[in-house]
Motif scaffolding. Sequence first.
Motif, PDB file in Angstrom:
ATOM      1  N   THR A 176       5.798  12.211   0.617  1.00 14.07           N
ATOM      2  CA  THR A 176       5.050  12.116   1.875  1.00 14.07           C
ATOM      3  C   THR A 176       3.601  11.707   1.603  1.00 14.07           C
ATOM      4  O   THR A 176       3.041  10.902   2.339  1.00 14.07           O
ATOM      5  N   ASP A 177       3.035  12.244   0.511  1.00 14.32           N
ATOM      6  CA  ASP A 177       1.664  11.871   0.165  1.00 14.32           C
ATOM      7  C   ASP A 177       1.555  10.381  -0.100  1.00 14.32           C
ATOM      8  O   ASP A 177       0.688   9.699   0.445  1.00 14.32           O
ATOM      9  N   ILE A 178       2.475   9.893  -0.950  1.00 12.03           N
ATOM     10  CA  ILE A 178       2.406   8.471  -1.318  1.00 12.03           C
ATOM     11  C   ILE A 178       2.618   7.604  -0.082  1.00 12.03           C
ATOM     12  O   ILE A 178       1.867   6.662   0.173  1.00 12.03           O
ATOM     13  N   LEU A 179       3.630   7.969   0.713  1.00 16.09           N
ATOM     14  CA  LEU A 179       3.904   7.212   1.946  1.00 16.09           C
ATOM     15  C   LEU A 179       2.666   7.173   2.836  1.00 16.09           C
ATOM     16  O   LEU A 179       2.252   6.115   3.302  1.00 16.09           O
ATOM     17  N   LEU A 180       2.088   8.358   3.020  1.00 13.73           N
ATOM     18  CA  LEU A 180       0.915   8.454   3.890  1.00 13.73           C
ATOM     19  C   LEU A 180      -0.232   7.611   3.376  1.00 13.73           C
ATOM     20  O   LEU A 180      -0.825   6.835   4.118  1.00 13.73           O
ATOM     21  N   TRP A 181      -0.518   7.774   2.087  1.00  9.59           N
ATOM     22  CA  TRP A 181      -1.677   7.073   1.540  1.00  9.59           C
ATOM     23  C   TRP A 181      -1.493   5.570   1.550  1.00  9.59           C
ATOM     24  O   TRP A 181      -2.422   4.831   1.839  1.00  9.59           O
ATOM     25  N   VAL A 182      -0.276   5.122   1.241  1.00  9.70           N
ATOM     26  CA  VAL A 182      -0.015   3.679   1.269  1.00  9.70           C
ATOM     27  C   VAL A 182      -0.198   3.168   2.700  1.00  9.70           C
ATOM     28  O   VAL A 182      -0.851   2.151   2.941  1.00  9.70           O
ATOM     29  N   LEU A 183       0.374   3.914   3.634  1.00  6.96           N
ATOM     30  CA  LEU A 183       0.281   3.510   5.041  1.00  6.96           C
ATOM     31  C   LEU A 183      -1.175   3.462   5.503  1.00  6.96           C
ATOM     32  O   LEU A 183      -1.612   2.489   6.120  1.00  6.96           O
ATOM     33  N   TYR A 184      -1.923   4.517   5.186  1.00  8.94           N
ATOM     34  CA  TYR A 184      -3.331   4.560   5.585  1.00  8.94           C
ATOM     35  C   TYR A 184      -4.098   3.382   4.987  1.00  8.94           C
ATOM     36  O   TYR A 184      -4.857   2.710   5.660  1.00  8.94           O
ATOM     37  N   PHE A 185      -3.885   3.184   3.698  1.00  7.65           N
ATOM     38  CA  PHE A 185      -4.657   2.161   2.992  1.00  7.65           C
ATOM     39  C   PHE A 185      -4.374   0.767   3.562  1.00  7.65           C
ATOM     40  O   PHE A 185      -5.278   0.014   3.889  1.00  7.65           O
ATOM     41  N   VAL A 186      -3.071   0.485   3.691  1.00  7.17           N
ATOM     42  CA  VAL A 186      -2.678  -0.851   4.159  1.00  7.17           C
ATOM     43  C   VAL A 186      -3.155  -1.072   5.594  1.00  7.17           C
ATOM     44  O   VAL A 186      -3.733  -2.118   5.915  1.00  7.17           O
ATOM     45  N   ALA A 187      -2.936  -0.073   6.439  1.00  7.84           N
ATOM     46  CA  ALA A 187      -3.344  -0.210   7.843  1.00  7.84           C
ATOM     47  C   ALA A 187      -4.852  -0.413   7.937  1.00  7.84           C
ATOM     48  O   ALA A 187      -5.327  -1.265   8.694  1.00  7.84           O
ATOM     49  N   LEU A 188      -5.575   0.371   7.129  1.00  6.41           N
ATOM     50  CA  LEU A 188      -7.028   0.256   7.146  1.00  6.41           C
ATOM     51  C   LEU A 188      -7.482  -1.103   6.644  1.00  6.41           C
ATOM     52  O   LEU A 188      -8.362  -1.743   7.226  1.00  6.41           O
ATOM     53  N   TYR A 189      -6.839  -1.560   5.563  1.00  2.42           N
ATOM     54  CA  TYR A 189      -7.206  -2.849   4.973  1.00  2.42           C
ATOM     55  C   TYR A 189      -7.032  -3.977   5.997  1.00  2.42           C
ATOM     56  O   TYR A 189      -7.941  -4.767   6.240  1.00  2.42           O
ATOM     57  N   PHE A 190      -5.866  -4.023   6.622  1.00  2.00           N
ATOM     58  CA  PHE A 190      -5.601  -5.098   7.582  1.00  2.00           C
ATOM     59  C   PHE A 190      -6.514  -4.993   8.805  1.00  2.00           C
ATOM     60  O   PHE A 190      -6.984  -6.007   9.321  1.00  2.00           O
ATOM     61  N   SER A 191      -6.750  -3.761   9.245  1.00  2.00           N
ATOM     62  CA  SER A 191      -7.623  -3.591  10.423  1.00  2.00           C
ATOM     63  C   SER A 191      -9.035  -4.073  10.123  1.00  2.00           C
ATOM     64  O   SER A 191      -9.644  -4.779  10.935  1.00  2.00           O
ATOM     65  N   ILE A 192      -9.552  -3.685   8.936  1.00  4.61           N
ATOM     66  CA  ILE A 192     -10.914  -4.098   8.588  1.00  4.61           C
ATOM     67  C   ILE A 192     -10.961  -5.618   8.431  1.00  4.61           C
ATOM     68  O   ILE A 192     -11.917  -6.275   8.845  1.00  4.61           O
ATOM     69  N   PHE A 193      -9.888  -6.169   7.876  1.00  4.04           N
ATOM     70  CA  PHE A 193      -9.844  -7.626   7.688  1.00  4.04           C
ATOM     71  C   PHE A 193      -9.951  -8.337   9.044  1.00  4.04           C
ATOM     72  O   PHE A 193     -10.743  -9.261   9.218  1.00  4.04           O
ATOM     73  N   ILE A 194      -9.156  -7.880  10.001  1.00  2.82           N
ATOM     74  CA  ILE A 194      -9.194  -8.517  11.325  1.00  2.82           C
ATOM     75  C   ILE A 194     -10.564  -8.308  11.971  1.00  2.82           C
ATOM     76  O   ILE A 194     -11.102  -9.199  12.620  1.00  2.82           O
ATOM     77  N   LEU A 195     -11.119  -7.121  11.715  1.00  4.49           N
ATOM     78  CA  LEU A 195     -12.453  -6.836  12.252  1.00  4.49           C
ATOM     79  C   LEU A 195     -13.488  -7.818  11.694  1.00  4.49           C
ATOM     80  O   LEU A 195     -14.378  -8.280  12.417  1.00  4.49           O
ATOM     81  N   THR A 196     -13.352  -8.163  10.418  1.00  2.00           N
ATOM     82  CA  THR A 196     -14.318  -9.106   9.817  1.00  2.00           C
ATOM     83  C   THR A 196     -14.180 -10.493  10.468  1.00  2.00           C
ATOM     84  O   THR A 196     -15.170 -11.191  10.622  1.00  2.00           O
ATOM     85  N   ILE A 235     -10.934   6.504  11.828  1.00  2.43           N
ATOM     86  CA  ILE A 235     -11.546   5.173  11.685  1.00  2.43           C
ATOM     87  C   ILE A 235     -10.601   4.111  12.272  1.00  2.43           C
ATOM     88  O   ILE A 235     -11.032   3.202  12.995  1.00  2.43           O
ATOM     89  N   LEU A 236      -9.309   4.250  11.972  1.00  6.86           N
ATOM     90  CA  LEU A 236      -8.320   3.293  12.499  1.00  6.86           C
ATOM     91  C   LEU A 236      -8.317   3.310  14.027  1.00  6.86           C
ATOM     92  O   LEU A 236      -8.226   2.271  14.667  1.00  6.86           O
ATOM     93  N   MET A 237      -8.410   4.528  14.572  1.00 11.71           N
ATOM     94  CA  MET A 237      -8.396   4.651  16.034  1.00 11.71           C
ATOM     95  C   MET A 237      -9.635   4.000  16.645  1.00 11.71           C
ATOM     96  O   MET A 237      -9.545   3.338  17.685  1.00 11.71           O
ATOM     97  N   ILE A 238     -10.780   4.164  15.962  1.00 11.87           N
ATOM     98  CA  ILE A 238     -12.014   3.554  16.476  1.00 11.87           C
ATOM     99  C   ILE A 238     -11.875   2.027  16.457  1.00 11.87           C
ATOM    100  O   ILE A 238     -12.193   1.347  17.440  1.00 11.87           O
ATOM    101  N   ILE A 239     -11.356   1.493  15.325  1.00 10.70           N
ATOM    102  CA  ILE A 239     -11.182   0.033  15.239  1.00 10.70           C
ATOM    103  C   ILE A 239     -10.210  -0.440  16.325  1.00 10.70           C
ATOM    104  O   ILE A 239     -10.455  -1.437  17.013  1.00 10.70           O
ATOM    105  N   SER A 240      -9.108   0.302  16.497  1.00 16.11           N
ATOM    106  CA  SER A 240      -8.116  -0.082  17.519  1.00 16.11           C
ATOM    107  C   SER A 240      -8.746  -0.077  18.905  1.00 16.11           C
ATOM    108  O   SER A 240      -8.475  -0.955  19.726  1.00 16.11           O
ATOM    109  N   LEU A 241      -9.588   0.934  19.139  1.00 16.07           N
ATOM    110  CA  LEU A 241     -10.231   1.033  20.449  1.00 16.07           C
ATOM    111  C   LEU A 241     -11.171  -0.153  20.675  1.00 16.07           C
ATOM    112  O   LEU A 241     -11.219  -0.726  21.774  1.00 16.07           O
ATOM    113  N   ILE A 242     -11.908  -0.527  19.617  1.00 10.36           N
ATOM    114  CA  ILE A 242     -12.807  -1.699  19.722  1.00 10.36           C
ATOM    115  C   ILE A 242     -11.980  -2.930  20.078  1.00 10.36           C
ATOM    116  O   ILE A 242     -12.313  -3.696  20.985  1.00 10.36           O
ATOM    117  N   PHE A 243     -10.858  -3.111  19.351  1.00  7.91           N
ATOM    118  CA  PHE A 243      -9.983  -4.258  19.623  1.00  7.91           C
ATOM    119  C   PHE A 243      -9.491  -4.233  21.065  1.00  7.91           C
ATOM    120  O   PHE A 243      -9.475  -5.242  21.747  1.00  7.91           O
TER     121      PHE A 243
END
Lengths: 467, 231
Positions: free
Chosen positions: A52-72, A404-412
């Motif tokens: 569950t830890d690995i799943l969570l962390w991978v999910l968080y990292f990837v989601a965050l990475y893509f969100s920040i990328f789109i934000l840029t 942070i993901l929720m804030i980015i999603s809200l901005i979008f």
Amino acid sequence: MRKEKHANIMFLRAYNAGITAKSLLTAFAASLAMSERLKNKPLYKVFMGLSTDILLWVLYFVALYFSIFILTIFVFESEKTHKKPHTCPLVSIIIPAWNEEKSIRETVESTLHLNYPQDKLQIIAVNHGSDDKTGKILDSIKGIEVLHITRKKGDNKAVAFNKGLARAEGKFVACLDADSVVSAEALNDMLPYFAESEKVAVVTPSMLIKSPKNLLQWLQKYEYIVSLFVKRLSSHINCIYVAPGPFSLYRTSILKELGGFDEKAIAEDMEIVYRLQKNQYIAKQCLKGGYSYVAAPNTIKELYKQRQRWYGGSLSNIYQYRKLAFNRRYGDFGFFQMPKNLMGVVTVFTTLALFAYFALWPLARKAYYFFVIRFEIMPYLLNPNINLNIFTLKNVQGAFVVLILMIISLIFFICACRMANEKMQKATIPVLLVFFTVYPLMLCVMYLMVAFKKMLRQDFVWDKMAR
Amino acid sequence: MAREILKRRYLFVLIATVIVFSLGVTLGILVNETKSRIMEKEIATQNMDDLSLQLQLTYLNFLDLNSSEGCKVMNAALEQSWKNLATSYGNLIKYKDSFEATDEDIRYFERNDLLNNIRYWLLLKEAKTYCELQDSVAVLFFFSETNCDECDSQSQLLEHYKRVFNERFLLFHINMDIGEPMAQILLNQYDINSYPSIVIGVDKFSGLTGKDALKEEICKRFKYKQPECEK
């Protein structure tokens, strides 16, 4: 005698139902007890904890990475201005129709009302073996070419479109689904993008939902708005991967060179763009205007039929064009969009697994607790023992990333609504609550069902799907 | 023909993602440290409560009299101490469920909690010989988290009656997985050889004690009739 027999049958049914319910409850209780026992076994703890830890962390990292990328992209990329062309090239519009008597007239009329010289428009309506009045309606409309073709079992929209494509004489050709309408300025908004380069093969429309009437359609409206916003951003880095049926505009020569739509594809509008990307052509999203409006499914059943095509097609295309991923030849499409699409699939499964683990399982435990105390819930309601303090915070690291993901999603979301001139009202708050909570889960479940269907190699028959 | 790749952008986004992650991890560490500190403080408070209660008992014993004023003070102190124990246990359960807690920390806090529970139980027994305390029933619940199918159900039932009788039902969790020698002494004293087992007063009940049977046994042991027992 008959009554007695009926009563016996009813009794037997009730008895069987009782036995089934009892065995189900017993099995449920046993599995809960076993899970509780297992939960504290060191090996299980390590395995479940790690997974569950690995799943969570991978999910968080990837989601965050893509969100920040789109934000840029949103922050750094500026919109180019497109001048309207001096000349008006001939444009062919193909309208494939199969049993669309309710909407076909409105669809065709919207093309006749385009703010574009009528002598520069070739409108081809393809009646694909309709059993209803579609053919008659089309024949009654003046100023269009009507093609009547027979329909074989399993034929999809691509078959009808390709027949129309063979007749198309325009420099550009548009596909318009028979349940959609196009805005008067759409062509003028979209054509200038082709002047950017001869490599621009398709310009996709700004697709929105046509007058939503129920909750499901409102939810889809917001989904389309957000999706349009993300597509407009993706267009800046040449990462468009789908050209929707409602008025995507193609350069005819390129489309004919590639052999038109794939008649075997589940989602031909997605497959064609992957093929264009593979052949180093450019797909653009219309950044201003270019609106087309589509009728949204109004029941969950209809929505599922539509998503079968979307998600089934998406899975097929990701697999078919997997070699584009991380391939330098395809630039950001290979390094950003392909992994993003692939991770989208992983995210769906992970989200569902985590939802089951963090929400459904505790709920099941609570249900079991009520079962054990034989639903004597008054003491529980009077004395719920809810003690909110710092110990209530679990997985703070993850919660921070999610915030942070929720804030980015809200901005979008806010930017997407502004872009679509969608004003928020008090009445829309409940819709938005469902949109941010239940709706994504519902779509994930649909995705899972489609994926299972694909795994079981069941056929995706066009007749059972929807646009 | 190779297309454009925004290499710098990918790197920038990676750095930004790592920064956000590091902030999250740092925050997680800080929160976990705060939780540990609070747990330590709770243990210290309980130790202080125990010391105070012991002193009160010694004093009453020394004077060899049933001082109603003294007992009143002691009753209030016992009640407060019980509340502290209950809060601490609730926090411990949540702490066990959190991602950040290490096994070592959990064991340490669990052992402390177990010892405090036993100490309180002994004090209560002793105090009852000197003072007229609030009418209550104490239950020792022997369980194992790793080797017991029915312990969860038993725990749910006991928690239910804790909600029904509130502070008149004193539930002491004896987790045998912790390996505390004092728990082993209790286990031998009550001749417990299977889990779940509960001890109400001096009577032992092995195996899952059902809802109605449990209510009957609890109600039997109150000195006065309780309204909840009439229902």
